[in-house]
Design an enzyme around this catalytic site. Structure first.
Site, PDB file in Angstrom:
ATOM      1  N   HIS A 155      -3.722  48.722  13.194  1.00 18.82           N
ATOM      2  CA  HIS A 155      -4.836  48.728  13.762  1.00 18.82           C
ATOM      3  C   HIS A 155      -6.166  49.685  12.956  1.00 18.82           C
ATOM      4  CE1 HIS A 155      -2.709  48.379  17.507  1.00 18.82           C
ATOM      5  NE2 HIS A 155      -1.543  49.123  17.312  1.00 18.82           N
ATOM      6  N   SER A 276     -23.645  43.847 -11.879  1.00 16.96           N
ATOM      7  CA  SER A 276     -24.908  43.295 -10.434  1.00 16.96           C
ATOM      8  C   SER A 276     -26.273  42.810 -11.481  1.00 16.96           C
ATOM      9  CB  SER A 276     -24.742  43.953  -8.920  1.00 16.96           C
ATOM     10  OG  SER A 276     -26.569  43.643  -9.136  1.00 16.96           O
ATOM     11  N   GLU A 289     -11.690  39.733  -5.178  1.00 22.80           N
ATOM     12  CA  GLU A 289     -12.519  39.185  -3.777  1.00 22.80           C
ATOM     13  C   GLU A 289     -11.907  37.732  -4.533  1.00 22.80           C
ATOM     14  OE1 GLU A 289     -16.426  40.479  -4.159  1.00 22.80           O
ATOM     15  OE2 GLU A 289     -16.132  41.979  -5.004  1.00 22.80           O
TER      16      GLU A 289
END
Ligand code: ARG
Length: 471
Positions: A155, A276, A289
């Site tokens: 969980h 970035s 990703e």
């Protein structure tokens, strides 16, 4: 001249020609198409449909084409629709009108079905190597950081401590199953449709088995209609590929969390990170990703392929031409994803201290403490309740389970309405034993079953994986 143009008057509409051609993507089948043609020409020779001299001339021409394809010297003519017709014309340019005999007893329908199976066979072999490389990276990390302890989760909440190596080996299990699925698919795909003709079977006495054997197939398709219209092997391959992408995606997701400074379990190497354009501080696990993102595309391709087939009557329908872009893309995507993830995993820097600290948070050894009570005769349900009370005490006191003092432990056991537990609590040695069970090492060592996280079990599993993978 269109090769099928005998009954046609007028020319093809440019929009139609552009819309229906497949040469923009089926050129990757060139070497498979040539291999199929060589075997077919040998078969025509055996059937007496070509003289030995003709066979020799045609095969030499095809070998020449094979050489040119490998050297990147052939260019494709979009007006020739697909790879099959491009190669037939290229052969004619080389050996003249004799090339016109190659298509005897063959249709593009059994030809393309053959090409696809040959392509898939060699592609699966390449994918298998890439999966093995991924497994080796996981095993290498498990060896290098074999002592690291991870908070095992259910969980997404702290559950029980597990060895990091145990966690990595879980992925090795998944990838081994992926290999099994790919090899199952390869086995079923490895039969020859050649000789099925357009749909009814070739109109010549071809020895299909001999041609199949020459191409390394294990046998021939048993029904000509099925031979030209079966694309189950495409679906099977894409299903295996999609599932392997899902496995990679789950791992990718974990790496993104682990590398978040809040977790700080791993550092992704600079060589597998990006920055970035605006935020100078950023370091992003882009490859992970993207693997997660690309898995979505591959799942879509599998769904598309199933949908493509569901409405098709027998036998060949042009829709089937559209099996190629998704299959080719799915295979290429999996291979690239496996290789980049293997590199990323192999270069992860593990922060064992951070991992260990997190493994102890959330009272993850509570189950082990309950088990220790059960070993002293307490019923599991009562033990569960008592340890729940101990967790509440520890939480109140702001300490870990293995830092609870003798008095608190004794009082909790004494207060239990379970008679055995109350009696056990009278034993002065019990508090120390429970604290020992509450330590990370003790908790893991207790999971001593086949497939459990006890260090000796993990060591055995790791040794087996190393032997299997030769690392
Ligand atoms: N380019 C076609 C395909 O990939 C080859 C088979 C064409 N067959 C036909 N009857 N038009 O499916």
């Amino acid at each position: 001249m269109r090769m099928w143009g005998g009954r046609f008057e007028g020319i093809s509409d440019e929009r139609m020609a552009e819309f229906t051609r497949s040469i923009d993507f089926d050129d990757v089948l060139a070497i498979d198409d040539i291999a199929g043609s060589i075997a077919h020409v040998h078969g025509l020779g055996r059937a007496g449909l070509l003289t030995p001299d003709e066979v020799e001339t045609i095969v030499a021409g095809l070998e020449g084409l094979r050489h040119d394809v490998a050297a990147g010297k052939l260019t494709w003519d979009p007006a020739l629709e697909d790879i099959h017709m491009n190669l037939e014309v290229a052969l004619r340019e080389r050996i003249g009108s004799l090339a016109g005999k190659v298509h005897t007893g063959r249709s593009r329908n059994d030809q393309v079905a053959t090409d696809m199976r040959l392509w898939l066979r060699r592609t699966i072999d390449g994918l298998d190597r890439a999966v093995v490389e991924m497994e080796r990276a996981l095993v290498g990390l498990a060896v290098r950081d074999g002592e690291a302890i991870l908070p095992g989760m259910t969980h997404i909440q702290p559950a029980q401590p597990v060895l990091f190596a145990h966690h990595l080996l879980a992925y090795v299990e998944m990838f081994e199953r992926d290999r099994g699925r790919l090899s199952d698919c390869r086995r079923r795909a490895n039969v020859s449709p050649l000789g099925s003709g357009a749909l009814a079977g070739a109109g010549y006495p071809l020895d299909r088995e001999a041609t199949a054997a020459e191409l390394g197939f294990d046998g021939v398709t048993a029904n000509s209609l099925d031979g030209v219209s079966d694309r189950d092997f495409v679906v099977e391959a894409m299903a295996a590929i999609a599932l392997s992408m899902v496995h990679l995606s789950r791992l990718a997701e974990e790496i993104t969390w682990w590398s978040n400074p809040r977790f700080g379990f791993v550092r992704v190497s600079d060589s597998f990170s990006t920055g970035s354009s605006m935020m100078p501080n950023k370091k992003n696990p882009d490859p992970a990703e993207l693997v997660r993102g690309k898995s979505a595309r591959v799942i879509g391709e599998l769904t598309g392929m199933l949908t493509l087939l569901k409405g098709l009557p027998l036998a060949y329908q042009k829709d089937m031409q559209d099996d190629k872009p998704p299959l080719f893309d799915a295979a290429a995507t999996l291979e690239a994803s496996l290789l980049v993830m293997a590199g990323m995993v192999a270069t992860l820097a593990v922060n064992r201290e951070r991992m260990r600290a997190a493994a102890g948070e959330g009272f993850t050894t509570a189950t082990a403490v309950a088990d220790a009570l059960v070993r002293r005769g307490v019923a599991f349900r009562a033990a569960h309740h008592i340890v729940g009370a101990l967790v509440a005490e520890a939480e109140r006191a702001g300490v870990a389970l293995d830092a609870l003092d003798d008095a608190t432990i004794a009082a909790t056991l004494a207060g239990s309405d379970d008679a055995v537990a109350a009696a056990v609590g009278a034993d002065a040695a019990v508090a120390a034993a429970l604290r020992e069970a509450a330590a990370l090492e003790g908790a893991m060592a207790a999971c001593d079953v086949t497939g459990g996280t006890a260090p000796r079990r993990v060591a055995a599993a790791l040794a087996a994986a190393r032997t299997r993978l030769g690392v």
